[in-house]
Design an enzyme around this catalytic site. Sequence first.
Site, PDB file in Angstrom:
ATOM      1  N   ASP A  39       0.869  -1.190   0.000  1.00 30.36           N
ATOM      2  CA  ASP A  39       0.000   0.000   0.000  1.00 30.36           C
ATOM      3  C   ASP A  39       0.899   1.232   0.000  1.00 30.36           C
ATOM      4  O   ASP A  39       2.058   1.173   0.408  1.00 30.36           O
ATOM      5  CB  ASP A  39      -0.914   0.011   1.236  1.00 30.36           C
ATOM      6  N   ASP A  65       3.990   2.954  -4.394  1.00 30.18           N
ATOM      7  CA  ASP A  65       3.056   3.755  -5.189  1.00 30.18           C
ATOM      8  C   ASP A  65       2.901   3.021  -6.523  1.00 30.18           C
ATOM      9  O   ASP A  65       3.847   2.949  -7.308  1.00 30.18           O
ATOM     10  CB  ASP A  65       3.632   5.167  -5.395  1.00 30.18           C
ATOM     11  N   TYR A 158     -12.787   8.076 -13.150  1.00 26.87           N
ATOM     12  CA  TYR A 158     -12.842   6.808 -12.402  1.00 26.87           C
ATOM     13  C   TYR A 158     -13.635   5.771 -13.197  1.00 26.87           C
ATOM     14  O   TYR A 158     -13.207   4.626 -13.360  1.00 26.87           O
ATOM     15  CB  TYR A 158     -13.489   7.059 -11.042  1.00 26.87           C
ATOM     16  N   LYS A 162     -12.145   2.323 -14.698  1.00 24.22           N
ATOM     17  CA  LYS A 162     -12.639   1.002 -14.300  1.00 24.22           C
ATOM     18  C   LYS A 162     -13.144   0.225 -15.508  1.00 24.22           C
ATOM     19  O   LYS A 162     -12.961  -1.001 -15.586  1.00 24.22           O
ATOM     20  CB  LYS A 162     -13.725   1.145 -13.226  1.00 24.22           C
ATOM     21  N   THR A 196     -15.469   5.732  -0.340  1.00 25.93           N
ATOM     22  CA  THR A 196     -16.839   6.252  -0.391  1.00 25.93           C
ATOM     23  C   THR A 196     -16.989   7.480   0.515  1.00 25.93           C
ATOM     24  O   THR A 196     -17.812   8.338   0.246  1.00 25.93           O
ATOM     25  CB  THR A 196     -17.884   5.180  -0.007  1.00 25.93           C
TER      26      THR A 196
HETATM   27  N1  NAD Z   1     -15.802   1.253  -1.836  1.00 27.45           N
HETATM   28  C1  NAD Z   1     -16.548   1.057  -2.912  1.00 27.45           C
HETATM   29  O1  NAD Z   1     -17.761   1.346  -2.927  1.00 27.45           O
HETATM   30  C2  NAD Z   1     -15.936   0.443  -4.148  1.00 27.45           C
HETATM   31  C3  NAD Z   1     -16.788   0.021  -5.176  1.00 27.45           C
HETATM   32  C4  NAD Z   1     -16.247  -0.542  -6.327  1.00 27.45           C
HETATM   33  C5  NAD Z   1     -14.877  -0.702  -6.439  1.00 27.45           C
HETATM   34  N2  NAD Z   1     -14.064  -0.287  -5.430  1.00 27.45           N
HETATM   35  C6  NAD Z   1     -12.639  -0.498  -5.600  1.00 27.45           C
HETATM   36  O2  NAD Z   1     -12.161  -1.302  -4.541  1.00 27.45           O
HETATM   37  C7  NAD Z   1     -10.755  -1.079  -4.370  1.00 27.45           C
HETATM   38  C8  NAD Z   1     -10.450  -0.887  -2.895  1.00 27.45           C
HETATM   39  O3  NAD Z   1     -11.089   0.316  -2.467  1.00 27.45           O
HETATM   40  P1  NAD Z   1     -11.715   0.507  -1.001  1.00 27.45           P
HETATM   41  O4  NAD Z   1     -13.131   0.850  -1.186  1.00 27.45           O
HETATM   42  O5  NAD Z   1     -11.293  -0.609  -0.104  1.00 27.45           O
HETATM   43  O6  NAD Z   1     -11.032   1.888  -0.591  1.00 27.45           O
HETATM   44  P2  NAD Z   1      -9.872   2.206   0.435  1.00 27.45           P
HETATM   45  O7  NAD Z   1      -9.601   3.656   0.255  1.00 27.45           O
HETATM   46  O8  NAD Z   1     -10.226   1.722   1.788  1.00 27.45           O
HETATM   47  O9  NAD Z   1      -8.646   1.337  -0.110  1.00 27.45           O
HETATM   48  C9  NAD Z   1      -7.868   1.718  -1.228  1.00 27.45           C
HETATM   49  C10 NAD Z   1      -6.407   1.521  -0.864  1.00 27.45           C
HETATM   50  O10 NAD Z   1      -5.615   1.815  -2.017  1.00 27.45           O
HETATM   51  C11 NAD Z   1      -4.446   2.510  -1.570  1.00 27.45           C
HETATM   52  N3  NAD Z   1      -3.881   3.314  -2.651  1.00 27.45           N
HETATM   53  C12 NAD Z   1      -4.428   4.404  -3.237  1.00 27.45           C
HETATM   54  N4  NAD Z   1      -3.592   4.901  -4.164  1.00 27.45           N
HETATM   55  C13 NAD Z   1      -2.482   4.100  -4.168  1.00 27.45           C
HETATM   56  C14 NAD Z   1      -1.261   4.096  -4.886  1.00 27.45           C
HETATM   57  N5  NAD Z   1      -0.996   5.046  -5.788  1.00 27.45           N
HETATM   58  N6  NAD Z   1      -0.368   3.107  -4.649  1.00 27.45           N
HETATM   59  C15 NAD Z   1      -0.630   2.151  -3.726  1.00 27.45           C
HETATM   60  N7  NAD Z   1      -1.754   2.103  -2.988  1.00 27.45           N
HETATM   61  C16 NAD Z   1      -2.663   3.073  -3.208  1.00 27.45           C
HETATM   62  C17 NAD Z   1      -4.964   3.385  -0.428  1.00 27.45           C
HETATM   63  O11 NAD Z   1      -3.912   3.833   0.410  1.00 27.45           O
HETATM   64  C18 NAD Z   1      -5.960   2.476   0.255  1.00 27.45           C
HETATM   65  O12 NAD Z   1      -5.381   1.740   1.319  1.00 27.45           O
HETATM   66  C19 NAD Z   1     -10.418   0.128  -5.258  1.00 27.45           C
HETATM   67  O13 NAD Z   1      -9.846  -0.310  -6.471  1.00 27.45           O
HETATM   68  C20 NAD Z   1     -11.781   0.747  -5.527  1.00 27.45           C
HETATM   69  O14 NAD Z   1     -11.804   1.506  -6.718  1.00 27.45           O
HETATM   70  C21 NAD Z   1     -14.558   0.264  -4.295  1.00 27.45           C
END
Ligand code: NAD
Length: 250
Positions: A39, A65, A158, A162, A196
């Site tokens: 992360d 990153d 976004y 996706k 979110t």
């Molecule tokens: N939460 C939702 O409703 C939802 C819905 C559909 C898809 N997603 C996808 O699920 C995945 C996880 O998201 P989440 O909801 O758990 O959010 P989250 O913010 O809790 O987790 C995302 C993680 O990605 C890390 N991150 C961001 N940019 C980064 C980078 N450049 N390099 C390395 N790490 C990085 C963040 O530090 C974070 O820990 C994402 O791909 C998101 O797009 C989420």
Amino acid sequence: MTGRLKGKKALITGAGGALGSSIARTFADEGVECLALVDIAEDSLASVAQELDNRGAELIAARLDITDGDAFDSLVTDVVERFSGVDIMVNNAGGISPNARIHNLSTQDWVDCLSVNLTGTFHGIRAGVRAMRGRGGGSIINTASVAGLTAWPYCAPYSAAKAGIVHLTRVAALEYVKDGVRVNCVCPGAFPSTLTRNLVDGALNVIEARHPGGLGTAADLVGAFTYLASDESRWTTGHALVVDGGYSLP
Ligand SMILES: NC(=O)c1ccc[n+]([C@@H]2O[C@H](COP(=O)([O-])OP(=O)(O)OC[C@H]3O[C@@H](n4cnc5c(N)ncnc54)[C@H](O)[C@@H]3O)[C@@H](O)[C@H]2O)c1
């Protein structure tokens, strides 16, 4: 623990976040032998690593990153050396900002969002394929979104990123099927997380109303990742597995 991932070696990006940490917990419970947690956020990464310490899997926790392709390659090379290979790569890191309509977006807004979500996933697929080809293959799982299957206003970069992940998954699956490398993605509906919480005020209520089964939780999604990571899905590749409480049905 049922041991569905017994003996496997996995790497998960975004492992400090809501979904990534749930996947990591489940993979540990399913008997994964080695787990690399990755992360950009060191604090949340450290707390997940601490929680999973002494749960049976050999652990690496590394800051990365994912927009930096060379750093991604170098990290995966180190992980492969430490673990003697990697069987499962979960490209899960992502972020939803900015929230604005297209006429209010700067080129930099667009580039930054595409860079994390689409280019970061490309880097992960490339590093995963390089690590798995010629070593018996493996399973690469990308986190896409229902936003990549349906149009999400206020989230054009976004949503486009996706959708790009869904198609990139299909191309990669075809390119590496003969190498034993399977590439699939999961398309989650909405569930509460930092992502979110970063939506504009009121947006989550609108999104929730569009989910016939209500909002999900990260725990509702982990089964899809476990299935695609395990040998149960050995003949499944290029698939976009939708887990969304019916969001995309109407
Ligand atoms: N939460 C939702 O409703 C939802 C819905 C559909 C898809 N997603 C996808 O699920 C995945 C996880 O998201 P989440 O909801 O758990 O959010 P989250 O913010 O809790 O987790 C995302 C993680 O990605 C890390 N991150 C961001 N940019 C980064 C980078 N450049 N390099 C390395 N790490 C990085 C963040 O530090 C974070 O820990 C994402 O791909 C998101 O797009 C989420």
